[in-house]
Motif scaffolding. Structure first.
Motif, mmCIF file in Angstrom:
data_model
loop_
_atom_site.group_PDB
_atom_site.id
_atom_site.type_symbol
_atom_site.label_atom_id
_atom_site.label_comp_id
_atom_site.label_asym_id
_atom_site.label_seq_id
_atom_site.Cartn_x
_atom_site.Cartn_y
_atom_site.Cartn_z
ATOM 1 N N ALA A 15 0.853 -1.185 0.000
ATOM 2 C CA ALA A 15 0.000 0.000 0.000
ATOM 3 C C ALA A 15 0.894 1.242 0.000
ATOM 4 N N PRO A 16 0.453 2.323 -0.662
ATOM 5 C CA PRO A 16 1.258 3.546 -0.674
ATOM 6 C C PRO A 16 1.552 4.019 0.749
ATOM 7 N N GLY A 17 2.767 4.465 0.958
ATOM 8 C CA GLY A 17 3.148 4.983 2.268
ATOM 9 C C GLY A 17 3.590 3.926 3.248
ATOM 10 N N ALA A 18 3.375 2.656 2.954
ATOM 11 C CA ALA A 18 3.748 1.599 3.891
ATOM 12 C C ALA A 18 4.637 0.564 3.223
ATOM 13 N N ALA A 19 5.248 0.963 2.108
ATOM 14 C CA ALA A 19 5.999 0.003 1.306
ATOM 15 C C ALA A 19 7.107 -0.672 2.103
ATOM 16 N N THR A 20 7.903 0.081 2.797
ATOM 17 C CA THR A 20 9.039 -0.510 3.504
ATOM 18 C C THR A 20 8.571 -1.447 4.602
ATOM 19 N N ASP A 21 7.634 -0.990 5.442
ATOM 20 C CA ASP A 21 7.118 -1.849 6.501
ATOM 21 C C ASP A 21 6.398 -3.060 5.926
ATOM 22 N N ARG A 22 5.581 -2.859 4.933
ATOM 23 C CA ARG A 22 4.816 -3.939 4.333
ATOM 24 C C ARG A 22 5.753 -4.959 3.705
ATOM 25 N N GLU A 23 6.753 -4.472 2.976
ATOM 26 C CA GLU A 23 7.715 -5.390 2.358
ATOM 27 C C GLU A 23 8.453 -6.197 3.418
ATOM 28 N N ALA A 24 8.818 -5.555 4.510
ATOM 29 C CA ALA A 24 9.515 -6.261 5.594
ATOM 30 C C ALA A 24 8.597 -7.309 6.224
ATOM 31 N N GLN A 25 7.318 -6.959 6.388
ATOM 32 C CA GLN A 25 6.369 -7.903 6.961
ATOM 33 C C GLN A 25 6.132 -9.088 6.033
ATOM 34 N N VAL A 26 5.976 -8.802 4.736
ATOM 35 C CA VAL A 26 5.761 -9.874 3.769
ATOM 36 C C VAL A 26 6.994 -10.779 3.718
ATOM 37 N N GLN A 27 8.181 -10.164 3.726
ATOM 38 C CA GLN A 27 9.413 -10.955 3.703
ATOM 39 C C GLN A 27 9.527 -11.810 4.961
ATOM 40 N N ALA A 28 9.176 -11.248 6.116
ATOM 41 C CA ALA A 28 9.229 -12.018 7.370
ATOM 42 C C ALA A 28 8.226 -13.168 7.325
ATOM 43 N N LEU A 29 7.026 -12.905 6.836
ATOM 44 C CA LEU A 29 6.014 -13.958 6.709
ATOM 45 C C LEU A 29 6.534 -15.071 5.801
ATOM 46 N N PHE A 30 7.106 -14.680 4.684
ATOM 47 C CA PHE A 30 7.642 -15.643 3.730
ATOM 48 C C PHE A 30 8.786 -16.455 4.347
ATOM 49 N N ASP A 31 9.696 -15.776 5.006
ATOM 50 C CA ASP A 31 10.872 -16.445 5.575
ATOM 51 C C ASP A 31 10.548 -17.303 6.788
ATOM 52 N N LEU A 32 9.554 -16.915 7.571
ATOM 53 C CA LEU A 32 9.251 -17.617 8.821
ATOM 54 C C LEU A 32 8.169 -18.691 8.677
ATOM 55 N N ALA A 33 7.510 -18.722 7.545
ATOM 56 C CA ALA A 33 6.430 -19.701 7.348
ATOM 57 C C ALA A 33 6.973 -21.117 7.500
ATOM 58 N N ARG A 34 6.231 -21.938 8.209
ATOM 59 C CA ARG A 34 6.636 -23.333 8.392
ATOM 60 C C ARG A 34 6.250 -24.183 7.197
ATOM 61 N N ASP A 35 5.223 -23.762 6.474
ATOM 62 C CA ASP A 35 4.875 -24.432 5.231
ATOM 63 C C ASP A 35 5.830 -23.956 4.142
ATOM 64 N N MET A 36 5.959 -24.769 3.114
ATOM 65 C CA MET A 36 6.853 -24.450 2.011
ATOM 66 C C MET A 36 6.101 -23.585 1.002
ATOM 67 N N LEU A 37 6.616 -22.403 0.760
ATOM 68 C CA LEU A 37 6.005 -21.473 -0.172
ATOM 69 C C LEU A 37 6.878 -21.387 -1.412
ATOM 70 N N CYS A 38 6.230 -21.259 -2.568
ATOM 71 C CA CYS A 38 7.017 -21.133 -3.788
ATOM 72 C C CYS A 38 6.239 -20.341 -4.830
ATOM 73 N N ILE A 39 7.003 -19.808 -5.748
ATOM 74 C CA ILE A 39 6.443 -19.139 -6.913
ATOM 75 C C ILE A 39 7.147 -19.746 -8.118
ATOM 76 N N ALA A 40 6.357 -20.076 -9.130
ATOM 77 C CA ALA A 40 6.920 -20.663 -10.354
ATOM 78 C C ALA A 40 6.289 -20.009 -11.565
ATOM 79 N N ARG A 41 7.074 -19.940 -12.637
ATOM 80 C CA ARG A 41 6.492 -19.516 -13.891
ATOM 81 C C ARG A 41 5.549 -20.626 -14.355
ATOM 82 N N LEU A 42 4.630 -20.292 -15.212
ATOM 83 C CA LEU A 42 3.667 -21.293 -15.673
ATOM 84 C C LEU A 42 4.293 -22.338 -16.602
#
Length: 184
Positions: A15-42
């Motif tokens: 969201a505008p104005g919260a990019a740095t905090d939001r990105e840090a939160q998303v990165q922390a969620l991604f890094d700390l998740a116990r389930d395996m997360l992935c992104i792949a091209r189709l």
């Protein structure tokens, strides 16, 4: 570029104005998740993995990004995996696909995949269900053993019933013979 990515991996939108905090939160969620997360091209090329992949499978992130993902799937599960991934290319989400995944120690872990296609990528979550799968197999084996034992008990009861019937008949013959002998 964040760790565990390839150059063309999509980046989260903040969201505008919260990019740095939001990105840090998303990165922390991604890094700390116990389930395996992935992104792949189709086309199936994996572009982003969270650290849970390495922790659960033992493969380094770099090795997994450099190896076709299908190479890790058990040969007996590959057709189903291919079919489900083809569905992602057509816009059909995947839910509950259970396959065996080869780990670095050459053993297989059961993983349950769910994925959603969006923006030209497949966003996926995999959960290690090995313990649940093995427990379910043990329950099935126990139930099969109980069914075999119940069948053996039924057969034994039928034999015992027949023996009792024969003993009863023999008892009547002995009683009649004794009565006849006493009356002589």
């Amino acid at each position: 570029m964040p760790p565990h990515t390839t150059p063309d991996a999509p980046t989260p939108v903040a969201a505008p104005g919260a990019a740095t905090d939001r990105e840090a939160q998303v990165q922390a969620l991604f890094d700390l998740a116990r389930d395996m997360l992935c992104i792949a091209r189709l086309d199936g090329t994996v572009t982003l993995l969270n650290p849970a992949w390495e922790a659960i499978t033992g493969h380094t992130t770099e090795a997994m990004l450099a190896t076709p993902f299908l190479d890790y799937i058990h040969p007996e599960d590959r057709e189903e995996f291919r079919a489900q991934f083809a569905g992602l290319r057509e816009g059909v989400p995947v839910s509950g696909l259970a396959v065996r995944f080869r780990c670095a120690d050459r053993t297989y872990r059961w993983l349950r995949f769910s994925g959603t296609p969006a923006q030209g990528f497949a966003y996926g979550v995999a959960r290690d269900i090995t313990e649940q799968h093995e427990a379910a197999q043990r329950v099935e084996q126990y139930q099969a053993s109980l069914r075999r034992n119940a069948a053996m008990i039924d057969a034994s009861l039928m034999q015992a019933t027949e023996l009792l019937r024969q003993l009863h008949s023999l008892h009547r013959i002995v009683v009649l013979s004794l009565s006849a002998a006493a009356g002589e």
